[in-house]
Design a protein around this motif. Structure first.
Motif, PDB file in Angstrom:
ATOM      1  N   LYS A 117       0.674  -0.956   0.210  1.00 50.80           N
ATOM      2  CA  LYS A 117       0.106  -0.249   0.187  1.00 50.80           C
ATOM      3  C   LYS A 117       0.996   1.385   0.179  1.00 50.80           C
ATOM      4  CE  LYS A 117      -3.377   0.061   2.831  1.00 50.80           C
ATOM      5  NZ  LYS A 117      -4.244   0.132   4.160  1.00 50.80           N
ATOM      6  N   PRO A 118       0.917   2.323  -0.851  1.00 56.57           N
ATOM      7  CA  PRO A 118       1.575   3.240  -0.909  1.00 56.57           C
ATOM      8  C   PRO A 118       0.688   4.312   0.293  1.00 56.57           C
ATOM      9  CG  PRO A 118       1.168   2.964  -3.147  1.00 56.57           C
ATOM     10  CD  PRO A 118       0.002   2.121  -2.437  1.00 56.57           C
ATOM     11  N   TRP A 119       1.210   5.348   0.883  1.00 57.90           N
ATOM     12  CA  TRP A 119       1.187   6.222   1.470  1.00 57.90           C
ATOM     13  C   TRP A 119       2.453   7.108   1.358  1.00 57.90           C
ATOM     14  CZ3 TRP A 119      -3.719   5.412   3.700  1.00 57.90           C
ATOM     15  CH2 TRP A 119      -4.258   6.233   4.902  1.00 57.90           C
ATOM     16  N   LEU A 120       2.200   8.137   2.126  1.00 62.59           N
ATOM     17  CA  LEU A 120       2.389   9.837   2.253  1.00 62.59           C
ATOM     18  C   LEU A 120       2.644   9.771   4.046  1.00 62.59           C
ATOM     19  CD1 LEU A 120       0.977  11.479  -0.721  1.00 62.59           C
ATOM     20  CD2 LEU A 120       3.351  11.191  -0.766  1.00 62.59           C
ATOM     21  N   LEU A 121       4.247  10.332   4.092  1.00 58.88           N
ATOM     22  CA  LEU A 121       4.455  10.580   5.271  1.00 58.88           C
ATOM     23  C   LEU A 121       5.462  11.466   5.881  1.00 58.88           C
ATOM     24  CD1 LEU A 121       4.162   9.915   8.441  1.00 58.88           C
ATOM     25  CD2 LEU A 121       5.807   7.603   8.099  1.00 58.88           C
ATOM     26  N   THR A 122       4.710  12.676   6.456  1.00 64.72           N
ATOM     27  CA  THR A 122       5.300  14.394   5.714  1.00 64.72           C
ATOM     28  C   THR A 122       5.393  14.725   7.068  1.00 64.72           C
ATOM     29  OG1 THR A 122       5.439  15.976   4.413  1.00 64.72           O
ATOM     30  CG2 THR A 122       3.087  14.705   5.023  1.00 64.72           C
ATOM     31  N   ASN A 123       6.078  15.703   7.455  1.00 67.91           N
ATOM     32  CA  ASN A 123       5.910  16.734   8.302  1.00 67.91           C
ATOM     33  C   ASN A 123       5.543  18.216   8.191  1.00 67.91           C
ATOM     34  OD1 ASN A 123       7.181  14.883  10.691  1.00 67.91           O
ATOM     35  ND2 ASN A 123       9.663  15.954  10.560  1.00 67.91           N
ATOM     36  N   ALA A 124       5.069  17.601   7.047  1.00 71.29           N
ATOM     37  CA  ALA A 124       4.335  19.379   6.375  1.00 71.29           C
ATOM     38  C   ALA A 124       2.748  18.855   6.952  1.00 71.29           C
ATOM     39  CB  ALA A 124       4.460  19.150   4.920  1.00 71.29           C
ATOM     40  N   TYR A 125       2.228  20.614   6.839  1.00 67.30           N
ATOM     41  CA  TYR A 125       0.798  20.022   6.847  1.00 67.30           C
ATOM     42  C   TYR A 125       0.142  19.448   5.514  1.00 67.30           C
ATOM     43  CZ  TYR A 125      -3.943  21.572   9.105  1.00 67.30           C
ATOM     44  OH  TYR A 125      -5.161  22.196   9.039  1.00 67.30           O
ATOM     45  N   ILE A 126      -0.933  18.862   6.347  1.00 73.63           N
ATOM     46  CA  ILE A 126      -1.985  18.661   5.489  1.00 73.63           C
ATOM     47  C   ILE A 126      -1.786  19.261   3.257  1.00 73.63           C
ATOM     48  CG2 ILE A 126      -4.301  19.128   5.568  1.00 73.63           C
ATOM     49  CD1 ILE A 126      -4.805  16.057   4.574  1.00 73.63           C
ATOM     50  N   SER A 127      -2.256  20.719   3.273  1.00 70.74           N
ATOM     51  CA  SER A 127      -2.474  21.050   2.420  1.00 70.74           C
ATOM     52  C   SER A 127      -1.220  21.545   1.321  1.00 70.74           C
ATOM     53  CB  SER A 127      -2.765  23.070   2.868  1.00 70.74           C
ATOM     54  OG  SER A 127      -2.115  23.252   4.076  1.00 70.74           O
ATOM     55  N   HIS A 128      -0.008  21.335   1.855  1.00 70.84           N
ATOM     56  CA  HIS A 128       1.566  21.430   1.431  1.00 70.84           C
ATOM     57  C   HIS A 128       2.087  20.665   0.792  1.00 70.84           C
ATOM     58  CE1 HIS A 128       5.723  22.815   0.692  1.00 70.84           C
ATOM     59  NE2 HIS A 128       5.814  21.051   0.914  1.00 70.84           N
ATOM     60  N   GLY A 129       1.184  18.669   1.530  1.00 69.72           N
ATOM     61  CA  GLY A 129       1.841  18.102   0.683  1.00 69.72           C
ATOM     62  C   GLY A 129       1.008  17.500  -0.271  1.00 69.72           C
ATOM     63  N   LYS A 130      -0.169  17.650  -0.258  1.00 71.47           N
ATOM     64  CA  LYS A 130      -0.810  17.045  -0.792  1.00 71.47           C
ATOM     65  C   LYS A 130      -0.642  18.946  -2.222  1.00 71.47           C
ATOM     66  CE  LYS A 130      -5.570  15.730   0.807  1.00 71.47           C
ATOM     67  NZ  LYS A 130      -7.081  16.205   0.490  1.00 71.47           N
ATOM     68  N   ARG A 131      -0.428  19.674  -2.152  1.00 69.42           N
ATOM     69  CA  ARG A 131       0.018  20.405  -2.782  1.00 69.42           C
ATOM     70  C   ARG A 131       0.719  20.250  -3.830  1.00 69.42           C
ATOM     71  NH1 ARG A 131       1.652  27.179  -3.874  1.00 69.42           N
ATOM     72  NH2 ARG A 131       2.872  26.052  -1.330  1.00 69.42           N
ATOM     73  N   VAL A 132       1.743  19.075  -3.483  1.00 67.18           N
ATOM     74  CA  VAL A 132       3.002  18.882  -3.906  1.00 67.18           C
ATOM     75  C   VAL A 132       2.980  17.772  -4.362  1.00 67.18           C
ATOM     76  CG1 VAL A 132       5.453  17.567  -3.683  1.00 67.18           C
ATOM     77  CG2 VAL A 132       4.809  19.576  -2.341  1.00 67.18           C
ATOM     78  N   VAL A 133       2.665  16.879  -4.233  1.00 70.09           N
ATOM     79  CA  VAL A 133       2.036  15.004  -5.370  1.00 70.09           C
ATOM     80  C   VAL A 133       1.534  15.506  -6.264  1.00 70.09           C
ATOM     81  CG1 VAL A 133       2.423  13.866  -3.229  1.00 70.09           C
ATOM     82  CG2 VAL A 133      -0.129  14.475  -3.492  1.00 70.09           C
ATOM     83  N   LYS A 134       0.177  16.048  -5.869  1.00 70.21           N
ATOM     84  CA  LYS A 134      -0.800  17.221  -7.209  1.00 70.21           C
ATOM     85  C   LYS A 134      -0.008  17.924  -8.733  1.00 70.21           C
ATOM     86  CE  LYS A 134      -5.147  19.724  -8.401  1.00 70.21           C
ATOM     87  NZ  LYS A 134      -6.190  20.924  -8.086  1.00 70.21           N
ATOM     88  N   LEU A 135       1.499  18.925  -7.722  1.00 66.36           N
ATOM     89  CA  LEU A 135       1.377  19.436  -8.963  1.00 66.36           C
ATOM     90  C   LEU A 135       2.630  18.406  -9.325  1.00 66.36           C
ATOM     91  CD1 LEU A 135       3.147  23.122  -7.238  1.00 66.36           C
ATOM     92  CD2 LEU A 135       1.548  22.238  -8.934  1.00 66.36           C
ATOM     93  N   LEU A 136       3.241  17.281  -8.777  1.00 68.01           N
ATOM     94  CA  LEU A 136       4.492  16.774  -9.601  1.00 68.01           C
ATOM     95  C   LEU A 136       3.241  15.337 -10.877  1.00 68.01           C
ATOM     96  CD1 LEU A 136       6.511  15.563  -6.574  1.00 68.01           C
ATOM     97  CD2 LEU A 136       7.346  17.334  -8.653  1.00 68.01           C
ATOM     98  N   GLY A 137       2.064  15.658  -9.940  1.00 68.29           N
ATOM     99  CA  GLY A 137       0.809  14.777 -11.109  1.00 68.29           C
ATOM    100  C   GLY A 137       1.159  12.874 -10.548  1.00 68.29           C
ATOM    101  N   VAL A 138       1.479  12.851  -9.252  1.00 70.05           N
ATOM    102  CA  VAL A 138       1.201  11.702  -8.592  1.00 70.05           C
ATOM    103  C   VAL A 138      -0.003  11.538  -7.422  1.00 70.05           C
ATOM    104  CG1 VAL A 138       3.468  10.976  -9.799  1.00 70.05           C
ATOM    105  CG2 VAL A 138       3.733  12.244  -6.998  1.00 70.05           C
TER     106      VAL A 138
END
Length: 241
Positions: A117-138
């Motif tokens: 199961k692919p899962w993201l684990l970040t110390n950033a807040y959710i808004s930043h995390g979602k913004r990054v993966v959306k811009l990367l297209g993944v």
């Protein structure tokens, strides 16, 4: 992001592959880290009434002690983490820097999601995390995200064991031993390895190799993951690069 709590009608017993986001899904060469440092230091100067040099020193002190500058700010200065997020992470000009990454997408698509199961684990807040993966297209290739909740005090973040436990629970990991993890932080990798996770420390070319490895696996590119962990990638996985 998708959500799949069951597979083929049965209980989901898949191991989880946790991916860090910043300086991991994209290269440090993007210089987002440098842009973030500028905004963090500006925040320290503005809100703590410090000069630039003192702001930098205190910022680095909190990062080394807590793994996250905002952790020190909330502990010692009663700073609102959401205000910090607005002025730092959400203020980054990510749209000018990050673009869809076909090579990263191909690698993530080669994960065998019947086995992991692919899962993201970040110390950033959710808004930043979602913004990054959306811009990367993944963004559609991960089944969820565990993030540092800036709206909930005290903050819980890597490398705190509580954060890793939170990730296991939120991702539905069958056991601690069934967790894979890749991160560019030596400290995060060291603590995840100590927990019993299978860890790959990402050390990009040009970054000093640590004398004491943080984990069993040290990689210079995410493209090396299929070589080390073929059991969770499709047999026609992308070649190492």
């Amino acid at each position: 992001m998708t959500s799949n709590n069951a597979l083929n009608g049965a209980a989901d017993s898949r191991p989880v592959f946790f991916f860090d986001i910043d300086n991991c899904l994209y290269s440090k060469a993007c210089n987002i880290h440098d842009e973030m440092q500028k905004l963090i230091n500006k925040f320290f100067v503005t809100h703590l009434d410090l000069n630039t040099e003192d702001a930098h020193m205190l910022h680095q002190k909190y990062y080394k002690e807590y793994g996250l500058a905002i952790e020190g700010l909330t502990r010692h200065h009663k700073i609102d983490p959401l205000a910090f997020n607005r002025e730092v992470d959400d203020a980054l000009p990510l749209g000018d820097i990050l673009k869809p990454d076909p090579k990263l997408r191909k690698l993530l698509e080669s994960l065998d999601t019947t086995k992991v199961k692919p899962w993201l684990l970040t110390n950033a807040y959710i808004s930043h995390g979602k913004r990054v993966v959306k811009l990367l297209g993944v963004e559609d290739l991960f089944e969820g995200i565990t993030y540092c909740d800036y709206g909930q005090l005290p903050l819980v973040c890597k490398p705190n064991q509580e954060m890793f436990a939170k990730a296991e629970q939120e991702a539905g990991a069958p056991s601690t031993e069934s967790c894979y993890f890749v991160d560019d932080s030596h400290l995060n990798c060291k603590h995840a390895e100590a927990r019993g996770w299978t860890v790959a420390h990402l050390v990009e070319p040009g970054t000093p190799i640590p004398r004491a490895p943080a984990s069993k696996y040290v990689i210079s590119s995410l493209q090396e993951l299929p070589t080390h962990f073929p059991e969770v990638f499709k047999s026609e996985r992308v070649p190492s690069a």
